[in-house]
Design a protein around this motif. Structure first.
Motif, PDB file in Angstrom:
ATOM      1  N   VAL A 140       1.532  -1.228  -0.196  1.00  0.00           N
ATOM      2  CA  VAL A 140       0.182   0.297   0.095  1.00  0.00           C
ATOM      3  C   VAL A 140       0.827   0.801   0.720  1.00  0.00           C
ATOM      4  O   VAL A 140       1.707   1.690   0.628  1.00  0.00           O
ATOM      5  N   PRO A 141       0.567   2.183  -0.952  1.00  0.00           N
ATOM      6  CA  PRO A 141       1.356   3.345  -1.002  1.00  0.00           C
ATOM      7  C   PRO A 141       1.286   4.259   0.891  1.00  0.00           C
ATOM      8  O   PRO A 141       0.466   4.060   0.936  1.00  0.00           O
ATOM      9  N   ALA A 142       2.530   5.041   0.795  1.00  0.00           N
ATOM     10  CA  ALA A 142       2.405   5.602   1.679  1.00  0.00           C
ATOM     11  C   ALA A 142       1.469   7.131   1.679  1.00  0.00           C
ATOM     12  O   ALA A 142       0.588   6.618   2.685  1.00  0.00           O
ATOM     13  N   PRO A 143       0.761   7.362   0.923  1.00  0.00           N
ATOM     14  CA  PRO A 143      -0.835   7.690   1.060  1.00  0.00           C
ATOM     15  C   PRO A 143      -1.365   7.376   1.470  1.00  0.00           C
ATOM     16  O   PRO A 143      -2.728   7.618   2.510  1.00  0.00           O
ATOM     17  N   ALA A 144      -1.932   6.532   0.749  1.00  0.00           N
ATOM     18  CA  ALA A 144      -3.140   5.834   1.153  1.00  0.00           C
ATOM     19  C   ALA A 144      -2.880   5.173   2.174  1.00  0.00           C
ATOM     20  O   ALA A 144      -3.740   4.957   2.930  1.00  0.00           O
ATOM     21  N   GLY A 145      -1.478   4.686   2.800  1.00  0.00           N
ATOM     22  CA  GLY A 145      -1.323   4.269   4.485  1.00  0.00           C
ATOM     23  C   GLY A 145      -1.786   5.018   5.612  1.00  0.00           C
ATOM     24  O   GLY A 145      -2.914   4.420   6.039  1.00  0.00           O
ATOM     25  N   ALA A 146      -1.377   6.515   4.567  1.00  0.00           N
ATOM     26  CA  ALA A 146      -1.528   6.999   6.060  1.00  0.00           C
ATOM     27  C   ALA A 146      -3.581   7.421   6.581  1.00  0.00           C
ATOM     28  O   ALA A 146      -3.896   7.428   7.031  1.00  0.00           O
ATOM     29  N   GLY A 147      -3.876   7.452   4.755  1.00  0.00           N
ATOM     30  CA  GLY A 147      -5.690   7.935   4.893  1.00  0.00           C
ATOM     31  C   GLY A 147      -6.324   6.667   5.444  1.00  0.00           C
ATOM     32  O   GLY A 147      -7.068   6.467   5.864  1.00  0.00           O
ATOM     33  N   LEU A 148      -6.007   5.089   5.492  1.00  0.00           N
ATOM     34  CA  LEU A 148      -6.070   4.184   5.955  1.00  0.00           C
ATOM     35  C   LEU A 148      -6.164   3.641   7.545  1.00  0.00           C
ATOM     36  O   LEU A 148      -6.903   3.657   8.380  1.00  0.00           O
ATOM     37  N   ALA A 149      -5.308   4.550   7.862  1.00  0.00           N
ATOM     38  CA  ALA A 149      -4.696   4.782   9.797  1.00  0.00           C
ATOM     39  C   ALA A 149      -5.233   5.429   9.991  1.00  0.00           C
ATOM     40  O   ALA A 149      -5.856   5.794  10.959  1.00  0.00           O
ATOM     41  N   PHE A 150      -6.215   6.058   9.819  1.00  0.00           N
ATOM     42  CA  PHE A 150      -7.270   7.408  10.085  1.00  0.00           C
ATOM     43  C   PHE A 150      -8.477   6.693  10.377  1.00  0.00           C
ATOM     44  O   PHE A 150      -9.743   7.288  10.738  1.00  0.00           O
ATOM     45  N   VAL A 151      -8.647   5.801   9.429  1.00  0.00           N
ATOM     46  CA  VAL A 151      -9.963   5.359   9.598  1.00  0.00           C
ATOM     47  C   VAL A 151     -11.045   4.958  10.846  1.00  0.00           C
ATOM     48  O   VAL A 151     -12.040   5.617  10.991  1.00  0.00           O
ATOM     49  N   PRO A 152     -10.246   4.827  12.375  1.00  0.00           N
ATOM     50  CA  PRO A 152     -10.879   4.898  13.343  1.00  0.00           C
ATOM     51  C   PRO A 152     -11.207   6.140  13.740  1.00  0.00           C
ATOM     52  O   PRO A 152     -12.133   6.803  14.449  1.00  0.00           O
ATOM     53  N   VAL A 153     -10.545   7.077  13.393  1.00  0.00           N
ATOM     54  CA  VAL A 153     -10.649   8.636  13.405  1.00  0.00           C
ATOM     55  C   VAL A 153     -11.956   9.344  13.109  1.00  0.00           C
ATOM     56  O   VAL A 153     -12.667   9.687  13.001  1.00  0.00           O
ATOM     57  N   TYR A 154     -12.160   8.526  11.329  1.00  0.00           N
ATOM     58  CA  TYR A 154     -12.480   8.594  10.826  1.00  0.00           C
ATOM     59  C   TYR A 154     -14.546   9.078  11.807  1.00  0.00           C
ATOM     60  O   TYR A 154     -15.558   9.434  11.818  1.00  0.00           O
ATOM     61  N   LEU A 155     -14.588   7.402  11.812  1.00  0.00           N
ATOM     62  CA  LEU A 155     -15.427   6.563  12.313  1.00  0.00           C
ATOM     63  C   LEU A 155     -15.563   6.857  13.728  1.00  0.00           C
ATOM     64  O   LEU A 155     -16.378   7.502  14.127  1.00  0.00           O
ATOM     65  N   TRP A 156     -15.213   7.521  15.064  1.00  0.00           N
ATOM     66  CA  TRP A 156     -15.210   8.894  16.023  1.00  0.00           C
ATOM     67  C   TRP A 156     -15.743   9.523  15.281  1.00  0.00           C
ATOM     68  O   TRP A 156     -16.710  10.713  16.624  1.00  0.00           O
ATOM     69  N   LEU A 157     -15.830  10.712  14.437  1.00  0.00           N
ATOM     70  CA  LEU A 157     -15.617  11.923  14.337  1.00  0.00           C
ATOM     71  C   LEU A 157     -17.228  11.830  13.908  1.00  0.00           C
ATOM     72  O   LEU A 157     -18.016  12.443  14.212  1.00  0.00           O
ATOM     73  N   VAL A 158     -18.002  10.687  12.743  1.00  0.00           N
ATOM     74  CA  VAL A 158     -19.540  10.144  12.510  1.00  0.00           C
ATOM     75  C   VAL A 158     -19.774   9.909  13.490  1.00  0.00           C
ATOM     76  O   VAL A 158     -21.190  10.189  13.670  1.00  0.00           O
TER      77      VAL A 158
END
Length: 255
Positions: free
Chosen positions: A127-145
Motif C-alpha cells: 500500500v503506498p504511503a499516502p493511502a496507508g496514512a489515509g487508511l490508518a485514520f479510519v478509526p478517527v473517521y468513525l469516531w468523528l461520524v
C-alpha cells in the motif's frame, strides 16, 4: 521549482497536522494530512507535465512522504488514542512510521531496477504511503461520524486503534500487488462520467468529509484482494504467452 515547492508544502502540511493534534484539533489535523496526500498526488504529475523531473525532486518527495504520511500520522494516532495504552502504544505508533520508511526505502532502491514484476504489470508493491496514512485514520473517521451515538469511545479505544495501526503498517511493507493510479486508463467514452464523478467526490468531501473518506477507504480496501486476483490472472496470461512463444524441440528422426 514548482513541483518541489508543492512537495515541500505537503511536508509542511503533514507537520502542521501534528501541531493541530497537540492542541486537540483533530479535524484540522486530519484535514492537513489528507490535503498533503492530495498535493503528493499532484507534484509528480506536474513535474512530468513541465518536464521537470530530477533526482533532487525524487529524493525530496520520498523524504516528505516519510514525514507527512509516516511520522505525522503516527504522532497523531499516538496523541489521539495510543498514548492511553499501558505499554505498547508508542511501539505501535513507531511501527507505522518505521514501516512507512521501509516501504519508501524499498521503492527508492528499485527505481533503476529493470526487473520489477509488479511495476511492469501496472501495480504497486504494498500500500503506498499516502493511502496507508489515509487508511490508518479510519478509526478517527468513525469516531468523528459517531459523535453523540454512544459508540465514539469504542472507536477511540486503544486496543482497536493499536490493532488497526499494526495492520496498516503491515500492508505498507507487504508484497501484495495493489492497483496503481498510473496504470489507470479511462476510455474516451467514459471521460465525461469520470469528470462528473470527480466533481461529485470533491463536493462530497466539502459537505461530508469524514463519511466520504470512510467510503473511499472502504473502496480501497476492497481493491486490495481484487488487485491480488488481477495480478494472478496477469501472471497466468504472461506464462501462457511465454509457453506459446517457446520453440518446440524437433521430433527425433525415425530409424
Amino acid at each position: 521549482m514548482i513541483p518541489n515547492a508543492i512537495t515541500a508544502t505537503a511536508l509542511c502540511l503533514g507537520l502542521t497536522g501534528v501541531r493541530f493534534a497537540i492542541g486537540g484539533e483533530w479535524e484540522k489535523a486530519l484535514a492537513s494530512i489528507v490535503f498533503a496526500g492530495v498535493l503528493d498526488g499532484l507534484d509528480g504529475r506536474i513535474a512530468r507535465l513541465l518536464k521537470a523531473n530530477s533526482k533532487f525532486g525524487a529524493e525530496l518527495d520520498s523524504l516528505a512522504d516519510n514525514i507527512a504520511f509516516g511520522t505525522a500520522p503516527a504522532l497523531v494516532l499516538f496523541l489521539w488514542s495510543l498514548k492511553d495504552a499501558p505499554r505498547f502504544g508508542w511501539i505501535a505508533a513507531l511501527a507505522l512510521a518505521v514501516c512507512c520508511a521501509l516501504r519508501l526505502a524499498r521503492f527508492n532502491s528499485r527505481i533503476e531496477t529493470l526487473d520489477q514484476p509488479h511495476k511492469s504489470a501496472g501495480f504497486n508493491t504494498g500500500v503506498p504511503a499516502p493511502a496507508g496514512a489515509g487508511l490508518a485514520f479510519v478509526p478517527v473517521y468513525l469516531w468523528l461520524v459517531s459523535q453523540g451515538s454512544g459508540f465514539e469511545a469504542w472507536f477511540r479505544s486503544w486496543p482497536l486503534v493499536m490493532a488497526w495501526t499494526l495492520f496498516i503498517a503491515l500492508l505498507m511493507i507487504s508484497s501484495l500487488p495493489t492497483f496503481s493510479w498510473s496504470s489507470l486508463r479511462i476510455r474516451r467514452s467514459m471521460r465525461l462520467f469520470a469528470l462528473a464523478f470527480a466533481a461529485l467526490l470533491v463536493a462530497a468531501l466539502a459537505v461530508e468529509p469524514w463519511w466520504t473518506l470512510l467510503a473511499v477507504s472502504a473502496v480501497y480496501l476492497v481493491t486490495v484482494p481484487m488487485g491480488l486476483a488481477s495480478y494472478a490472472r496477469f501472471r497466468r496470461r504472461r506464462a501462457n504467452e511465454a509457453q506459446r512463444e517457446r520453440p518446440t524441440a524437433p521430433a527425433p528422426a525415425a530409424n
